[in-house]
Design an enzyme around this catalytic site. Structure first.
Site, PDB file in Angstrom:
ATOM      1  CE  LYS A  92     -18.326 -14.568 -14.670  1.00 51.59           C
ATOM      2  NZ  LYS A  92     -17.903 -13.922 -13.393  1.00 51.59           N
ATOM      3  CD  GLU A 114     -24.650 -19.212 -18.153  1.00 50.87           C
ATOM      4  OE1 GLU A 114     -24.741 -19.555 -19.348  1.00 50.87           O
ATOM      5  OE2 GLU A 114     -23.557 -19.130 -17.562  1.00 50.87           O
ATOM      6  CB  SER A 384     -11.190 -13.241 -10.430  1.00 52.30           C
ATOM      7  OG  SER A 384     -11.965 -12.834  -9.330  1.00 52.30           O
TER       8      SER A 384
END
Ligand SMILES: *Cc1c(COP(=O)(O)O)cnc(C)c1O
Length: 405
Positions: A92, A114, A384
């Protein structure tokens, strides 16, 4: 309501209030005129190298191939693209750093985001701390309660966490609230979206920022194994790590697999398998597959992994599903926990529960692709993120099911 370009087949577009059109146009211009300049790209590349720790490693996982397929009929080898080694522990940060740097260059004085589990909130708060931009993170009140450690991390990083009390008080409501805030403060505020979803240009922008995963992995596979993998496997929440790794392989003879969260099972009411079980609809400004009832009301998603617990999916995946270029499977909570345990024991890597869904389907991918190609195949898994954040959830699950072996 208006639709504009930025579509993937029948999906994507912009289904937003007129007031947001201006902001989305401005962002699109920023992508074209700032983000794609050599100066921006070299600044971002240097941050990714020296701060995030890129390029991330490519790890050969022979023991895992053997454990998943003892006869060696389906899987010749498994390779791991190690996004867990990024600063903050997941992919991310690649996206957050790019979007916050762009916001700064566009002269925005404030960044909002968010978050559901808090991972994207932490990544955005991290990028904002580094680049010295005030940051506010909208988070459903239920999630604020459930994800206390990440709330503490965001606050420590200097971000303001805004609990959202509307709707089901979870991720989809936080995203609605962030869009509402953006409409009101659009002149000086940038909205940093956390996955390859939302109105155009977000799905393209996020994919562009995450494709570094696949570009690195493709080059490293060629260098270290002398060939491309036969298959690439990634978990799919909104779809950003998956599209990031897949984009580099779209034109190759490489089978692509996305794995959604099947929760208690896709036949039950408790899952998040949007592409497997959803219908076409509009959520958060884009047309895609969504989980909704007969009246078109968005339904609650369920997954043991908070990062996959989203009733929508990025529009590019909807298109890749329809064209058949990517095959989407779904793994249950139980399969994910078992896969996480196996990877920990065989490889010494604690993977995120999101990532564990991808691992849960590697053996099946091996069976399918070896049958098609008539030989054992190699699979590249996008790892990930790391699983430290999930130890509480895992402990509770294993205790309830009689403990780990
Ligand atoms: C958030 C998250 C995901 C799911 O998001 P995508 O946009 O689908 O990639 C997957 N893995 C990890 C580790 C995450 O934190």
């Amino acid at each position: 309501m208006t639709t504009l370009p930025g579509t993937f087949g029948a999906y994507g577009g912009r289904f937003v209030a007129e007031t947001l059109m201006f902001a989305l146009d401005e962002l699109e211009a920023g992508v074209r005129e700032i983000l794609r300049t050599d100066e921006f790209q070299s600044t971002l590349r240097e941050l990714l190298r020296a701060y995030v720790g890129r390029p991330t490693a490519l790890t050969r996982a022979r023991p895992l191939a053997t454990a998943l397929d003892p006869d060696g009929v389906g899987l010749a080898d498994v390779w791991l693209k190690r996004e867990d080694l990024c600063h903050t522990g997941a992919h991310k940060i690649n996206n957050a750093l790019g979007q916050v740097l762009l916001a700064k260059r566009m002269g925005k004085a404030r960044v909002i985001a968010e978050t559901g589990a808090g991972q994207h909130g932490v990544a955005t708060a991290t990028a904002c701390a580094l680049l010295d931009v005030p940051c506010e993170v909208f988070m459903g009140a239920v999630d604020v309660e459930r994800q206390a450690p990440n709330v503490a991390r965001m606050k420590m990083l200097g971000a303001r966490v805004v609990p959202v009390e509307t709707g089901s008080r979870t991720l989809k409501d936080a995203m609605n609230e962030a869009l509402r805030d953006w409409v009101t403060h659009v002149a000086h505020t940038a909205y940093c979206v956390g996955s390859a979803a939302g109105p155009h240009p977000y799905p393209s922008l996020v994919a562009e920022l995450q494709r570094v995963i696949g570009d690195e992995a493709r080059a490293d596979m060629l260098r270290e194994s002398g060939a491309l993998p036969d298959a690439v496997v990634a978990c799919v929440g909104g779809g950003s790590n998956a599209i990031g790794v897949m984009r580099a392989f779209l034109d190759d003879d490489v089978a692509l697999y996305g794995v959604e969260a099947a929760g208690d099972g896709v036949g039950t009411a408790r899952h998040a398998a949007t592409l497997t079980r959803g219908r076409v609809g509009v959520l958060h400004g884009a047309r895609s597959y969504v989980l909704c009832d007969d009246d078109g009301q968005i339904q609650e998603a369920h997954s043991i992994s908070a990062g996959l617990d989203y009733p929508g999916v990025g529009p590019e995946h909807a298109h890749l599903r329809d064209t058949g270029r990517v095959t989407y499977l779904a793994a249950t909570d139980r399969e994910a926990v078992e896969a996480a345990t196996l990877v920990a024991r065989r490889m010494g890597i604690l993977v995120a529960l999101e990532t564990a869904h991808a691992f849960a389907k590697v053996a099946e991918v091996g069976r399918r692709e070896s049958a098609r190609r008539g030989r054992p195949v190699s699979a590249l898994v996008c790892l990930s993120g790391r699983g430290d954040k999930d130890l509480g959830t895992l402990g509770a699950w294993l205790e309830a099911s009689g403990g780990a072996r």
